[in-house]
Enzyme design. Structure first.
Site, PDB file in Angstrom:
ATOM      1  CG  ASP A 181      -1.197  -1.617   1.609  1.00 60.96           C
ATOM      2  OD1 ASP A 181      -2.319  -1.708   0.424  1.00 60.96           O
ATOM      3  OD2 ASP A 181      -1.645  -2.532   1.532  1.00 60.96           O
ATOM      4  CG  HIS A 215      -3.414  -5.522   3.590  1.00 60.42           C
ATOM      5  ND1 HIS A 215      -2.403  -4.412   2.374  1.00 60.42           N
ATOM      6  CD2 HIS A 215      -3.657  -6.562   2.817  1.00 60.42           C
ATOM      7  CE1 HIS A 215      -2.940  -5.311   1.495  1.00 60.42           C
ATOM      8  NE2 HIS A 215      -3.077  -6.303   1.505  1.00 60.42           N
TER       9      HIS A 215
HETATM   10  P1  NAI Z   1      -2.509 -18.376  -4.569  1.00 56.68           P
HETATM   11  O1  NAI Z   1      -3.623 -18.973  -4.292  1.00 56.68           O
HETATM   12  O2  NAI Z   1      -1.938 -17.731  -5.495  1.00 56.68           O
HETATM   13  O3  NAI Z   1      -1.421 -19.453  -3.750  1.00 56.68           O
HETATM   14  C1  NAI Z   1      -1.614 -19.148  -1.599  1.00 56.68           C
HETATM   15  C2  NAI Z   1      -0.574 -20.726  -1.873  1.00 56.68           C
HETATM   16  O4  NAI Z   1      -0.306 -20.991  -0.344  1.00 56.68           O
HETATM   17  C3  NAI Z   1      -0.956 -21.919  -2.227  1.00 56.68           C
HETATM   18  O5  NAI Z   1      -0.037 -22.772  -2.957  1.00 56.68           O
HETATM   19  C4  NAI Z   1      -1.149 -22.583  -1.156  1.00 56.68           C
HETATM   20  O6  NAI Z   1      -2.009 -24.095  -1.524  1.00 56.68           O
HETATM   21  C5  NAI Z   1      -0.682 -22.434   0.629  1.00 56.68           C
HETATM   22  N1  NAI Z   1      -1.198 -22.560   1.368  1.00 56.68           N
HETATM   23  C6  NAI Z   1      -2.424 -22.577   1.733  1.00 56.68           C
HETATM   24  N2  NAI Z   1      -2.685 -22.918   2.718  1.00 56.68           N
HETATM   25  C7  NAI Z   1      -1.371 -23.025   3.401  1.00 56.68           C
HETATM   26  C8  NAI Z   1      -0.697 -23.212   4.800  1.00 56.68           C
HETATM   27  N3  NAI Z   1      -1.428 -23.745   5.849  1.00 56.68           N
HETATM   28  N4  NAI Z   1       0.635 -23.534   4.595  1.00 56.68           N
HETATM   29  C9  NAI Z   1       1.400 -23.449   3.700  1.00 56.68           C
HETATM   30  N5  NAI Z   1       0.826 -23.331   2.746  1.00 56.68           N
HETATM   31  C10 NAI Z   1      -0.179 -23.304   2.542  1.00 56.68           C
HETATM   32  O7  NAI Z   1      -1.943 -16.510  -3.225  1.00 56.68           O
HETATM   33  P2  NAI Z   1      -1.554 -15.523  -3.960  1.00 56.68           P
HETATM   34  O8  NAI Z   1      -1.318 -14.182  -4.836  1.00 56.68           O
HETATM   35  O9  NAI Z   1       0.605 -16.585  -3.302  1.00 56.68           O
HETATM   36  O10 NAI Z   1      -1.682 -14.493  -2.188  1.00 56.68           O
HETATM   37  C11 NAI Z   1      -1.163 -15.397  -0.889  1.00 56.68           C
HETATM   38  C12 NAI Z   1      -2.253 -14.145  -0.017  1.00 56.68           C
HETATM   39  O11 NAI Z   1      -1.267 -13.054   0.088  1.00 56.68           O
HETATM   40  C13 NAI Z   1      -3.581 -14.207  -0.463  1.00 56.68           C
HETATM   41  O12 NAI Z   1      -3.973 -14.111   1.753  1.00 56.68           O
HETATM   42  C14 NAI Z   1      -3.329 -12.424  -0.784  1.00 56.68           C
HETATM   43  O13 NAI Z   1      -4.910 -12.335  -0.160  1.00 56.68           O
HETATM   44  C15 NAI Z   1      -2.389 -12.119   0.959  1.00 56.68           C
HETATM   45  N6  NAI Z   1      -2.525 -11.323  -0.451  1.00 56.68           N
HETATM   46  C16 NAI Z   1      -1.750  -9.561   0.276  1.00 56.68           C
HETATM   47  C17 NAI Z   1      -1.063  -8.644  -0.013  1.00 56.68           C
HETATM   48  C18 NAI Z   1      -0.420  -8.172   1.074  1.00 56.68           C
HETATM   49  O14 NAI Z   1      -0.052  -6.336   0.620  1.00 56.68           O
HETATM   50  N7  NAI Z   1      -0.537  -7.567   2.085  1.00 56.68           N
HETATM   51  C19 NAI Z   1      -1.454  -8.652  -0.902  1.00 56.68           C
HETATM   52  C20 NAI Z   1      -1.678  -9.218  -1.983  1.00 56.68           C
HETATM   53  C21 NAI Z   1      -1.678 -10.848  -1.751  1.00 56.68           C
END
Ligand code: NAI
Length: 325
Positions: A159, A187
């Protein structure tokens, strides 16, 4: 050569993980003279995909990549880790209420907090990226009573960087010449991107833009940038999120430039009237591997209301997971 640093990434086969692992392995987070061991954690069904990531990482032959551990066991992934980037989280499924999402993720972060408590390096620095990041960070922290609570942080740096990009575009000045921008609070869309102390080429930002642009365009655009990216790309921000995670940890470890600050979600010490313990986006400076909340900033009524609104949302999130903290 320095001895290797152990860096854990959860959700390492996901979108953000895929962008993050390569940049960390190539030295972009901790430096070109710092070898790293990558500890990659995934859920069991994603271990096949994780093997693919591991093969590609090896195929890069990065000089700074020492060793890779790929596992579905948090206690193996977090063993002796010095930095833990908690990215993996449950995405919102069809028909899932916000409170169900909160609870599903709360389970993940309480298990991971306990595992960190048991096996991580005692000075581990934790950055939570997985949403809801501030509340997930709080849950992990509360489940790790033997670790330093200050070392549990949440990512608002994306952000922060989005705010710099918007202001740079509006003022036609490169983002490197913008100082002292803050993302306060959660966030989420209640975050408060604050330009009241921001300098553009040394001049107050708010003397260079119209108040109406600031209140009615800049703030909502930064707050809703994530949704705009999903609409355009069909998937949520990934490379920019990974880049922000690297900025967050790099600045925490190496320090912020003199005369500037960055935004980090950190446990409140009561600063600016936010109760102690809440993991809240603050302006911070970093030095000698530690961060300090910037003190003494004036807050006008416009800012105060927004700081309180985002705090209220964090309290509601906390109430939704009170059994786990
Ligand atoms: P994604 O769905 O592509 O990847 C998430 C991965 O986490 C998947 O490969 C899944 O198998 C794995 N996963 C799920 N539960 C797990 C566990 N208990 N232990 C280990 N791995 C696990 O999602 P993406 O796009 O990589 O986003 C990840 C997170 O980051 C989401 O919650 C998203 O909302 C968040 N996010 C946060 C931002 C921020 O600025 N704080 C910005 C963008 C995304």
């Amino acid at each position: 050569m320095k001895s290797p640093v152990n860096v854990a990434i959860t959700g390492a086969a996901g979108q953000i993980g895929y962008a993050l692992a390569f940049r960390i392995a190539s030295g972009q987070m901790l430096g070109a003279d710092q070898p790293v061991n990558l500890h990659l954690l995934e859920i069991t069904p994603a271990l096949g995909a994780l093997q693919g990531v591991l093969m590609e990482l090896n195929d890069c032959a990065f000089p700074t990549l020492n060793k890779i551990v790929a596992t579905d066991d948090a206690k193996i992934a977090f063993k002796d880790c010095h930095a833990a980037l908690l990215v993996g989280a449950r995405p919102r499924g069809p028909g899932m209420e916000r409170k169900d999402l909160l609870l599903a993720n709360a389970q993940i972060f309480s298990v991971q907090g306990k595992a960190l408590d048991e096996v991580a390096d005692r000075n581990v620095r934790v950055l939570v990226v997985g949403n809801p990041a501030n509340t997930n960070s709080l849950i992990a922290q509360r489940n790790a009573p033997n670790l330093n609570p200050r070392n549990f942080t949440a990512m608002v740096r994306l952000d922060h960087n989005r705010a710099l990009a918007q202001l740079a575009e509006k003022t036609a000045v490169h983002s490197t010449r913008i100082r002292k921008t803050t993302i306060w609070g959660n966030h989420s869309s209640t975050q408060y991107p604050d330009l009241h102390h921001t300098l553009v080429d040394g001049k107050p930002a708010l003397s260079l833009v119209e108040q109406s642009w600031y209140a009615d365009t800049f703030i909502p655009v930064v707050q809703q940038r994530g949704a705009a990216i999903i609409k355009a790309r069909g998937q949520s921000s990934a490379a920019s999120a990974a880049s922000a995670a690297i900025d967050h940890v790099r600045d925490w470890v190496n320090g912020t430039p003199e005369g500037d600050w960055v935004s980090m979600g950190v446990p409140s010490d009561g600063s600016y009237g936010i109760p102690e313990g809440v993991i809240y986006g603050y302006p911070v400076t970093c030095k000698n591997g530690d961060y300090q909340i910037v003190q003494g900033l004036d807050l006008n009524e416009f800012s105060r209301q927004r700081l309180d609104a985002t705090h209220k949302e964090l309290l509601e999130e906390r109430d939704g997971v009170k059994d786990l903290i």
